[in-house]
Scaffold this motif. Structure first.
Motif, PDB file in Angstrom:
ATOM      1  N   UNK A 135       0.826  -1.213   0.000  1.00 56.77           N
ATOM      2  CA  UNK A 135       0.000   0.000   0.000  1.00 56.77           C
ATOM      3  C   UNK A 135       0.860   1.262   0.000  1.00 56.77           C
ATOM      4  N   UNK A 136       2.029   1.181   0.575  1.00 55.70           N
ATOM      5  CA  UNK A 136       2.964   2.309   0.511  1.00 55.70           C
ATOM      6  C   UNK A 136       3.379   2.559  -0.936  1.00 55.70           C
ATOM      7  N   UNK A 137       3.574   1.465  -1.680  1.00 60.65           N
ATOM      8  CA  UNK A 137       3.890   1.574  -3.106  1.00 60.65           C
ATOM      9  C   UNK A 137       2.718   2.181  -3.872  1.00 60.65           C
ATOM     10  N   UNK A 138       1.492   1.759  -3.548  1.00 55.77           N
ATOM     11  CA  UNK A 138       0.303   2.301  -4.214  1.00 55.77           C
ATOM     12  C   UNK A 138       0.149   3.799  -3.936  1.00 55.77           C
ATOM     13  N   UNK A 139       0.494   4.227  -2.728  1.00 57.65           N
ATOM     14  CA  UNK A 139       0.448   5.664  -2.405  1.00 57.65           C
ATOM     15  C   UNK A 139       1.480   6.427  -3.227  1.00 57.65           C
ATOM     16  N   UNK A 140       2.655   5.850  -3.359  1.00 60.43           N
ATOM     17  CA  UNK A 140       3.712   6.491  -4.139  1.00 60.43           C
ATOM     18  C   UNK A 140       3.297   6.686  -5.588  1.00 60.43           C
ATOM     19  N   UNK A 141       2.515   5.730  -6.086  1.00 63.61           N
ATOM     20  CA  UNK A 141       2.049   5.790  -7.474  1.00 63.61           C
ATOM     21  C   UNK A 141       0.739   6.569  -7.617  1.00 63.61           C
ATOM     22  N   UNK A 142       0.268   7.190  -6.507  1.00 61.81           N
ATOM     23  CA  UNK A 142      -0.989   7.964  -6.498  1.00 61.81           C
ATOM     24  C   UNK A 142      -2.201   7.133  -6.890  1.00 61.81           C
ATOM     25  N   UNK A 143      -2.167   5.851  -6.514  1.00 58.11           N
ATOM     26  CA  UNK A 143      -3.300   4.971  -6.801  1.00 58.11           C
ATOM     27  C   UNK A 143      -4.257   4.958  -5.616  1.00 58.11           C
ATOM     28  N   UNK A 144      -3.719   5.090  -4.407  1.00 56.36           N
ATOM     29  CA  UNK A 144      -4.547   5.258  -3.199  1.00 56.36           C
ATOM     30  C   UNK A 144      -4.031   6.477  -2.446  1.00 56.36           C
ATOM     31  N   UNK A 145      -4.855   6.999  -1.557  1.00 54.93           N
ATOM     32  CA  UNK A 145      -4.492   8.220  -0.821  1.00 54.93           C
ATOM     33  C   UNK A 145      -4.035   7.960   0.608  1.00 54.93           C
ATOM     34  N   UNK A 146      -4.311   6.774   1.123  1.00 56.98           N
ATOM     35  CA  UNK A 146      -3.821   6.453   2.463  1.00 56.98           C
ATOM     36  C   UNK A 146      -3.505   4.964   2.548  1.00 56.98           C
ATOM     37  N   UNK A 147      -2.768   4.609   3.581  1.00 56.61           N
ATOM     38  CA  UNK A 147      -2.331   3.235   3.792  1.00 56.61           C
ATOM     39  C   UNK A 147      -3.110   2.641   4.964  1.00 56.61           C
ATOM     40  N   UNK A 148      -4.075   1.734   4.699  1.00 58.30           N
ATOM     41  CA  UNK A 148      -4.885   1.181   5.788  1.00 58.30           C
ATOM     42  C   UNK A 148      -4.086   0.335   6.772  1.00 58.30           C
ATOM     43  N   UNK A 149      -2.855  -0.032   6.411  1.00 60.78           N
ATOM     44  CA  UNK A 149      -2.013  -0.830   7.300  1.00 60.78           C
ATOM     45  C   UNK A 149      -1.030   0.030   8.101  1.00 60.78           C
ATOM     46  N   UNK A 150      -1.068   1.342   7.867  1.00 60.75           N
ATOM     47  CA  UNK A 150      -0.085   2.235   8.489  1.00 60.75           C
ATOM     48  C   UNK A 150      -0.189   2.249  10.015  1.00 60.75           C
ATOM     49  N   UNK A 151      -1.401   2.135  10.536  1.00 62.67           N
ATOM     50  CA  UNK A 151      -1.599   2.239  11.984  1.00 62.67           C
ATOM     51  C   UNK A 151      -1.588   0.886  12.689  1.00 62.67           C
ATOM     52  N   UNK A 152      -1.407  -0.174  11.932  1.00 64.92           N
ATOM     53  CA  UNK A 152      -1.398  -1.514  12.529  1.00 64.92           C
ATOM     54  C   UNK A 152      -0.025  -1.787  13.133  1.00 64.92           C
ATOM     55  N   UNK A 153       0.009  -2.163  14.402  1.00 66.37           N
ATOM     56  CA  UNK A 153       1.281  -2.463  15.063  1.00 66.37           C
ATOM     57  C   UNK A 153       1.636  -3.918  14.835  1.00 66.37           C
ATOM     58  N   UNK A 154       2.902  -4.161  14.595  1.00 67.73           N
ATOM     59  CA  UNK A 154       3.363  -5.521  14.368  1.00 67.73           C
ATOM     60  C   UNK A 154       3.420  -6.277  15.691  1.00 67.73           C
ATOM     61  N   UNK A 155       2.953  -7.530  15.704  1.00 67.40           N
ATOM     62  CA  UNK A 155       3.044  -8.308  16.949  1.00 67.40           C
ATOM     63  C   UNK A 155       4.494  -8.559  17.314  1.00 67.40           C
ATOM     64  N   UNK A 156       4.785  -8.499  18.603  1.00 64.11           N
ATOM     65  CA  UNK A 156       6.156  -8.727  19.050  1.00 64.11           C
ATOM     66  C   UNK A 156       6.570 -10.164  18.745  1.00 64.11           C
ATOM     67  N   UNK A 157       7.769 -10.293  18.196  1.00 63.67           N
ATOM     68  CA  UNK A 157       8.257 -11.622  17.844  1.00 63.67           C
ATOM     69  C   UNK A 157       8.686 -12.378  19.101  1.00 63.67           C
ATOM     70  N   UNK A 158       8.469 -13.685  19.045  1.00 59.88           N
ATOM     71  CA  UNK A 158       8.939 -14.535  20.135  1.00 59.88           C
ATOM     72  C   UNK A 158      10.462 -14.603  20.097  1.00 59.88           C
ATOM     73  N   UNK A 159      11.066 -14.465  21.260  1.00 62.12           N
ATOM     74  CA  UNK A 159      12.526 -14.554  21.331  1.00 62.12           C
ATOM     75  C   UNK A 159      12.926 -16.009  21.517  1.00 62.12           C
ATOM     76  N   UNK A 160      13.504 -16.559  20.484  1.00 63.76           N
ATOM     77  CA  UNK A 160      13.923 -17.951  20.548  1.00 63.76           C
ATOM     78  C   UNK A 160      15.451 -18.035  20.591  1.00 63.76           C
ATOM     79  N   UNK A 161      15.936 -18.877  21.466  1.00 64.96           N
ATOM     80  CA  UNK A 161      17.377 -19.084  21.534  1.00 64.96           C
ATOM     81  C   UNK A 161      17.788 -19.919  20.324  1.00 64.96           C
ATOM     82  N   UNK A 162      18.720 -19.430  19.521  1.00 67.77           N
ATOM     83  CA  UNK A 162      19.141 -20.189  18.347  1.00 67.77           C
ATOM     84  C   UNK A 162      19.737 -21.538  18.733  1.00 67.77           C
ATOM     85  N   UNK A 163      19.380 -22.572  17.982  1.00 72.24           N
ATOM     86  CA  UNK A 163      19.946 -23.892  18.222  1.00 72.24           C
ATOM     87  C   UNK A 163      21.364 -23.944  17.689  1.00 72.24           C
TER      88      UNK A 163
END
Length: 299
Positions: free
Chosen positions: A83-111
């Motif tokens: 959607x950021x790409x679509x905004x750059x190309x003037x195809x959409x005017x806002x990014x509906x995913x802009x306000x969505x926070x990414x879930x925190x990743x689980x911290x896994x100890x590497x094997x």
């Protein structure tokens, strides 16, 4: 433009301007196509009509599927970039995913593997055969350098400099770096190149400068490397899981355990961000704690 045409334009943008790997682009496309299917189920006929409400419904759907947080985060990131790409190309005017926070990743100890486990692996290969020489060279090089399996398979004969003990690695995004290797890897590589490899390439119909080849003399694939490691595990009778990435984790962990600084390990691994390398400090801290609890008289 249709959704299919928009996705094609986005793919070209990722390939040409962002220089993303084919592997990464496949995941971007899959994530976007899955979202398009979801919109169809909601009777939304074009992706540009997506609203923030639709995004919240989609997130609920993802969580109901009990997907890993890492997977959900990747899907959100893919769609946000689209959607950021679509905004750059003037195809959409806002990014509906802009306000969505990414879930925190689980911290896994590497094997990673302990030194005694590695020692068993290094002694199971029959280095009197061409394939045995190749397998030993792969094992020694992966542990000596910590390179990714994709980087290993792309190595060319001209990328190795035995005089100073370094290899030229073509990493993610075509970024190059020099990585040193030690005497054990050097001996294994020289034996393979001057003996085993020369025998293997005789089977091929066309010549190749690729360092590692299969039994037909053609370039070895990443799947082929994984099969080699699985075979070594079976021969060693170890019960641990091994993969090229486990050897990469092992390289980083052992380097830090022996006193290497984080920045150096970051450079050797080809990480863009220090945070990617910092996960290995958890391993070293756990090891220090275990050593303390085992050996201190009043622990």
């Amino acid at each position: 433009m249709t959704t299919k045409e928009l996705l094609q334009s986005f793919t070209e943008y990722l390939q040409i301007e962002r220089n993303y790997s084919a592997y990464t682009i496949v995941y971007y496309n899959q994530d976007i196509e899955e979202f398009v299917l979801f919109l169809g189920q909601q009777s939304i006929d074009h992706i540009t009509k997506t609203t923030y409400v639709d995004v919240r419904l989609y997130l609920t759907e993802l969580y109901n599927q009990k997907l890993a947080r890492k997977t959900v985060a990747r899907k959100i990131s893919s769609l946000r970039s689209f959607f950021k790409f679509l905004m750059r190309e003037d195809i959409v005017h806002d990014n509906p995913f802009a306000l969505v926070s990414l879930p925190k990743k689980q911290t896994r100890i590497p094997q990673f593997l302990y030194e005694d486990e590695l020692d068993k692996l290094f002694h199971v290969t029959d280095t009197t055969t061409p394939l045995g020489q190749r397998n030993q060279a792969i094992l020694e090089l992966l542990y000596a350098t910590g390179i990714r399996v994709s980087e290993c398979c792309k190595l060319q004969l001209g990328d190795i400099d035995f005089s100073i003990g370094t290899i030229l690695v073509n990493g993610k995004g075509n970024k190059q770096r020099y990585v040193p290797f030690g005497s054990f890897a050097s001996d294994a590589l020289e034996l393979y190149i001057h003996n085993g490899r020369e025998e293997l390439v005789k089977q091929a119909s066309t010549s190749t400068n690729t360092l590692f080849v299969n039994f037909r003399g053609n370039p070895l694939t990443t799947r082929g490397v994984r099969l080699v490691l699985n075979e070594l595990i079976e021969k060693s009778s170890l019960s641990v899981h091994i993969s090229p990435h486990v050897l990469r984790h092992t390289f980083a962990t052992h380097m830090l355990n022996e006193g290497a600084d984080l920045r150096t390990v970051q450079e050797l691994l080809g990480h863009n961000h220090l945070s990617s390398t910092q996960v290995y400090t958890h391993v070293t801290k756990d090891r220090l704690k275990n050593v303390y609890m085992t050996h201190h008289p009043r622990a």
